[in-house]
Scaffold this motif. Sequence first.
Motif, PDB file in Angstrom:
ATOM      1  N   SER A 121      23.494   1.030  53.111  1.00 11.24           N
ATOM      2  CA  SER A 121      23.456   0.986  54.569  1.00 11.24           C
ATOM      3  C   SER A 121      22.210   1.704  55.051  1.00 11.24           C
ATOM      4  CB  SER A 121      24.698   1.667  55.143  1.00 11.24           C
ATOM      5  OG  SER A 121      24.680   3.061  54.824  1.00 11.24           O
ATOM      6  N   GLU A 122      21.951   1.649  56.348  1.00  9.13           N
ATOM      7  CA  GLU A 122      20.785   2.330  56.906  1.00  9.13           C
ATOM      8  C   GLU A 122      20.897   3.835  56.709  1.00  9.13           C
ATOM      9  OE1 GLU A 122      19.762   2.478  61.289  1.00  9.13           O
ATOM     10  OE2 GLU A 122      18.340   0.957  60.617  1.00  9.13           O
ATOM     11  N   ASP A 123      22.095   4.377  56.856  1.00 14.43           N
ATOM     12  CA  ASP A 123      22.298   5.813  56.654  1.00 14.43           C
ATOM     13  C   ASP A 123      22.049   6.201  55.200  1.00 14.43           C
ATOM     14  OD1 ASP A 123      22.909   6.384  59.291  1.00 14.43           O
ATOM     15  OD2 ASP A 123      25.066   6.123  59.013  1.00 14.43           O
ATOM     16  N   LEU A 182      20.107   4.573  53.125  1.00 13.86           N
ATOM     17  CA  LEU A 182      18.657   4.456  52.918  1.00 13.86           C
ATOM     18  C   LEU A 182      17.953   5.734  53.380  1.00 13.86           C
ATOM     19  CD1 LEU A 182      17.720   0.810  54.006  1.00 13.86           C
ATOM     20  CD2 LEU A 182      17.650   1.766  51.697  1.00 13.86           C
ATOM     21  N   LEU A 183      18.419   6.268  54.502  1.00 11.71           N
ATOM     22  CA  LEU A 183      17.833   7.506  55.009  1.00 11.71           C
ATOM     23  C   LEU A 183      18.060   8.652  54.032  1.00 11.71           C
ATOM     24  CD1 LEU A 183      16.408   9.139  57.171  1.00 11.71           C
ATOM     25  CD2 LEU A 183      18.588   9.345  58.390  1.00 11.71           C
ATOM     26  N   LYS A 187      14.239   5.302  62.944  1.00 15.21           N
ATOM     27  CA  LYS A 187      15.137   5.018  61.815  1.00 15.21           C
ATOM     28  C   LYS A 187      15.241   3.529  61.538  1.00 15.21           C
ATOM     29  CE  LYS A 187      19.906   5.945  60.336  1.00 15.21           C
ATOM     30  NZ  LYS A 187      21.226   6.483  60.785  1.00 15.21           N
ATOM     31  N   SER A 188      15.090   2.710  62.581  1.00 13.87           N
ATOM     32  CA  SER A 188      15.197   1.258  62.426  1.00 13.87           C
ATOM     33  C   SER A 188      14.077   0.663  61.582  1.00 13.87           C
ATOM     34  CB  SER A 188      15.202   0.586  63.805  1.00 13.87           C
ATOM     35  OG  SER A 188      14.030   0.916  64.526  1.00 13.87           O
ATOM     36  N   LEU A 221      13.280   1.727  58.618  1.00  9.43           N
ATOM     37  CA  LEU A 221      13.587   1.951  57.206  1.00  9.43           C
ATOM     38  C   LEU A 221      13.950   0.655  56.487  1.00  9.43           C
ATOM     39  CD1 LEU A 221      15.689   5.241  57.195  1.00  9.43           C
ATOM     40  CD2 LEU A 221      13.685   4.803  55.769  1.00  9.43           C
ATOM     41  N   VAL A 222      13.318   0.429  55.340  1.00  7.82           N
ATOM     42  CA  VAL A 222      13.654  -0.675  54.441  1.00  7.82           C
ATOM     43  C   VAL A 222      13.717  -0.105  53.025  1.00  7.82           C
ATOM     44  CG1 VAL A 222      12.582  -2.429  55.911  1.00  7.82           C
ATOM     45  CG2 VAL A 222      11.233  -1.337  54.102  1.00  7.82           C
ATOM     46  N   GLU A 270      16.767   8.905  65.332  1.00  8.59           N
ATOM     47  CA  GLU A 270      17.956   8.029  65.347  1.00  8.59           C
ATOM     48  C   GLU A 270      17.818   7.139  66.579  1.00  8.59           C
ATOM     49  OE1 GLU A 270      20.561   7.993  63.239  1.00  8.59           O
ATOM     50  OE2 GLU A 270      20.647   9.940  62.231  1.00  8.59           O
ATOM     51  N   GLU A 316      18.903   3.940  67.137  1.00  5.58           N
ATOM     52  CA  GLU A 316      19.845   2.822  67.336  1.00  5.58           C
ATOM     53  C   GLU A 316      21.212   3.338  67.761  1.00  5.58           C
ATOM     54  OE1 GLU A 316      19.891   0.555  63.731  1.00  5.58           O
ATOM     55  OE2 GLU A 316      18.184  -0.663  64.362  1.00  5.58           O
TER      56      GLU A 316
END
Length: 239
Positions: free
Chosen positions: A47-49, A51-52, A177-178, A180-181, A237, A239
């Motif tokens: 998930s994005e979290d 990935l962070l 944060k958006s 991030l890949v 953050e 989003e």
Amino acid sequence: MSRGTIYNKDTFLTNVANQLGRKRQTSSVSLPKWKKSPQYDVFSELSEDALLDEFVKQCEAIHTEVIVTEMKEIQKVCEQVIHDLGGESLVYWEDPRFIKYGIDNVLEKKRETGMDIYEWSSTKGTFNIEKAERANIGLTFSDVTLAESGTVVLFSDKGKGRSVSLLPKTYMAIIPKSTLVPRMTQATDIIHERIKAGEKPPSCINFISGPSNSADIELRLVVGVHGPVRVTYVVIEDE
């Protein structure tokens, strides 16, 4: 700035094909479809979290400080980071995102205290570079951010000189944060898709992973060889 003119292109390409012993290819070439694409499997389930989390973990390994903050705290955090990096002087991109995120207010406040704050200008040529090489802090946004390697990807263009992230003593990147890949695979896909959609490609694309360093001599890591000696990433953050 107008496009340049290419002279004798057809003659040149035909001659190259002849030297290779084949006819010149004039129709478009279809990209191959591979049976296996393992490069897309890395972190694909995260998930994005998550990935962070991986991004922060990798930044520890590359000697880069990461601060994660909410939108409402971004101005306070940026002000503190600028102070922690030593203040004095700062050069930053001509980028509408500074206004969007309210960071322009922080820079104006610093300017009023006497700090040398300079916005890169597409009309001032080498003067920009002179300001960047004398600046203590370089400040940009990240356009794409790679979790696997702790890398910020910068699309340089008018008003967004690459010197801002390369010449100052320290460097600060604002990371929505958006952006991030998982890794470079997705970054190159984003670039290809933009170009296919007719978007003009950046004049330069920089992949920056923390402070400059080298281990060429006896495999001993030396930080700050040919660029910023200290790097701080501020993740918003958004989003």
